[in-house]
Design a protein around this motif. Structure first.
Motif, short mmCIF file in Angstrom:
data_model
loop_
_atom_site.label_atom_id
_atom_site.label_comp_id
_atom_site.label_asym_id
_atom_site.label_seq_id
_atom_site.Cartn_x
_atom_site.Cartn_y
_atom_site.Cartn_z
N TYR A 36 0.91 -1.14 0.15
CA TYR A 36 -0.06 -0.17 -0.01
C TYR A 36 0.94 1.43 0.08
O TYR A 36 2.02 1.39 0.70
CB TYR A 36 -0.80 -0.06 1.19
N SER A 37 0.54 2.26 -0.57
CA SER A 37 1.33 3.65 -0.84
C SER A 37 1.39 4.28 0.64
O SER A 37 2.39 4.87 0.44
CB SER A 37 0.43 4.49 -1.82
N SER A 38 0.41 4.09 1.36
CA SER A 38 0.45 4.76 2.75
C SER A 38 -0.42 4.01 3.74
O SER A 38 -1.16 3.25 3.63
CB SER A 38 0.09 6.37 2.57
N THR A 39 0.11 4.29 5.04
CA THR A 39 -0.88 3.85 5.99
C THR A 39 -2.26 4.14 6.02
O THR A 39 -3.19 3.43 6.49
CB THR A 39 -0.22 3.90 7.63
N PHE A 40 -2.38 5.47 5.33
CA PHE A 40 -3.77 5.78 5.30
C PHE A 40 -4.42 5.26 4.25
O PHE A 40 -5.68 4.79 4.44
CB PHE A 40 -3.76 7.31 4.91
N HIS A 41 -4.00 4.71 3.08
CA HIS A 41 -4.33 3.85 1.95
C HIS A 41 -5.01 2.61 2.50
O HIS A 41 -6.11 2.17 2.29
CB HIS A 41 -3.64 3.62 0.99
N PHE A 42 -4.00 2.02 3.33
CA PHE A 42 -4.27 0.72 4.13
C PHE A 42 -5.57 0.60 4.94
O PHE A 42 -6.43 -0.27 4.71
CB PHE A 42 -3.19 -0.03 4.66
N SER A 43 -5.43 1.74 5.78
CA SER A 43 -6.22 1.64 6.89
C SER A 43 -7.61 2.17 6.44
O SER A 43 -8.64 1.55 6.81
CB SER A 43 -6.05 2.96 7.81
N ASN A 44 -7.79 2.97 5.56
CA ASN A 44 -8.97 3.33 4.70
C ASN A 44 -9.57 1.77 3.75
O ASN A 44 -10.90 1.82 4.10
CB ASN A 44 -8.73 4.56 3.50
N THR A 45 -8.54 1.23 3.33
CA THR A 45 -9.04 0.07 2.45
C THR A 45 -9.76 -1.10 3.35
O THR A 45 -10.81 -1.56 3.27
CB THR A 45 -8.09 -0.46 1.79
N PHE A 46 -8.99 -1.11 4.65
CA PHE A 46 -9.65 -2.15 5.86
C PHE A 46 -10.84 -1.62 6.25
O PHE A 46 -11.63 -2.44 6.48
CB PHE A 46 -8.31 -1.93 6.87
N LYS A 47 -10.98 -0.41 6.39
CA LYS A 47 -12.30 0.24 6.92
C LYS A 47 -13.35 0.13 5.93
O LYS A 47 -14.44 -0.24 6.57
CB LYS A 47 -11.97 1.93 7.30
N ILE A 48 -12.93 0.27 4.66
CA ILE A 48 -14.27 -0.04 3.88
C ILE A 48 -14.72 -1.60 4.01
O ILE A 48 -15.79 -1.75 3.75
CB ILE A 48 -13.58 -0.12 2.34
N ILE A 49 -13.65 -2.32 4.07
CA ILE A 49 -14.54 -3.76 4.25
C ILE A 49 -14.90 -4.34 5.67
O ILE A 49 -15.92 -4.71 5.60
CB ILE A 49 -12.94 -4.97 3.96
N PHE A 50 -14.38 -3.91 6.54
CA PHE A 50 -14.68 -4.02 7.99
C PHE A 50 -15.42 -3.16 8.78
O PHE A 50 -15.93 -3.47 9.77
CB PHE A 50 -13.22 -4.59 8.78
N GLY A 51 -15.57 -2.11 8.18
CA GLY A 51 -16.36 -1.05 8.98
C GLY A 51 -15.87 -0.31 10.06
O GLY A 51 -16.25 0.61 10.63
#
Length: 296
Positions: free
Chosen positions: A271-286
């Motif tokens: 992932y390009s940044s921790t924000f990108h990863f955390s945002n993707t994680f949140k989209i999937i798990f809420g």
């Protein structure tokens, strides 16, 4: 003295049928991984609502108390004697609806290869939730779990093997009963489509530190974009990008639970940044990775 060969008399001719052979081929390729098991008592307060999602299959057998689940427009009530399998990546909202506290046995498991996992999901969760309330699950299914839990206490390795066989038996029953109800001519897709699915996940696992690039993967696998899109939609009911992103996020859970930081995991998974990863994680798990880990 003449010796008669009785083998032909007792051989099961039905096993030679095309449909049975296909189920057998599917099951021989399927592997069950037990990720966790045990017995839990619910800490949920009466009428308090909790939202949750599992990245793998969660099988529960209720012994005390009751809970009402809301998910995908359905309502499911689990009470003593209930046997249920939670669908991975489906959002559930649960509330305790009994005076008694919750008590249930559980097995947290996954299935490999990915194509077998997807076909099982497609078969097991397309019908009504009352499917898991059938008598077979209250009797044979519950007994399989009971014997697996009760045998060899304290011998974790032996217990794990027994649990694998118990889950495998339950999965086999679900596959077989659904397959019998399929329209004539419809099959389990154990063909080139599933091979391509598994190759896609294998490619991704070898390139975890790179961003998901479907075009590059298509070239490496020697196929076309239209083919890979069609195969994923047919077998997994989602696009390649959606399926492979979920795969990476599922891997991220194991890395986070092993003690790695969000920054380390985001870098490890391309992932390009921790924000990108955390945002993707949140989209999937809420929830963000930290909040999700704090709630399990």
């Amino acid at each position: 003295m003449m010796i008669t060969n009785l083998a032909p008399v007792f051989s099961d001719k039905a096993n030679n049928s095309t449909s049975n052979n296909e189920v057998e081929q599917f099951l021989s390729n399927l592997r069950v991984q037990v990720l966790g098991h045990g017995e839990r008592g619910g800490t949920l307060s009466p009428d308090a609502r909790e939202n949750f999602m599992c990245p793998a299959f969660l099988l529960v057998s209720y012994e005390q108390g009751s809970v009402t689940l809301e998910h995908s427009g359905k309502t499911t009530v689990l009470s003593p004697g209930s046997f249920y399998i939670f669908n991975p990546f489906e959002l559930f909202s649960g509330r305790r609806t009994s005076k008694e506290s919750l008590c249930y046995k559980y097995i947290y498991f996954d299935i490999t290869p990915i194509s077998s996992r997807s076909i099982f999901r497609k078969l097991a969760f397309t019908g009504d939730d009352t499917y898991f309330q059938q008598e077979w699950y209250h009797t044979v299914g519950a007994d399989l779990l009971k014997h697996a839990f009760d045998s060899s206490p304290g011998h974790n390795r032996r217990e794990n093997v027994l649990l694998q066989y118990a889950v495998r038996g339950i999965v086999a029953y679900i596959i077989y009963t659904h397959f019998k109800q399929m329209p004539t001519g419809r099959r389990l897709n154990t063909n080139k489509s599933t091979v391509l699915i598994d190759q896609s996940f294998s490619y991704t696992s070898r390139h975890l530190s790179h961003p998901i690039n479907i075009s590059r993967m298509v070239r490496a696998l020697g196929t076309s974009r239209s083919t890979i899109d069609r195969v994923f939609l047919d077998v997994m009911q989602m696009t390649p990008s959606q399926a492979l992103t979920r795969y990476k996020i599922q891997i991220s859970l194991g890395l986070l639970q092993a003690g790695k930081s969000v920054k380390e995991v985001s870098q490890e998974l391309g992932y390009s940044s921790t924000f990108h990863f955390s945002n993707t994680f949140k989209i999937i798990f809420g929830k963000s990775p930290r909040k999700y880990l704090g709630s399990v």
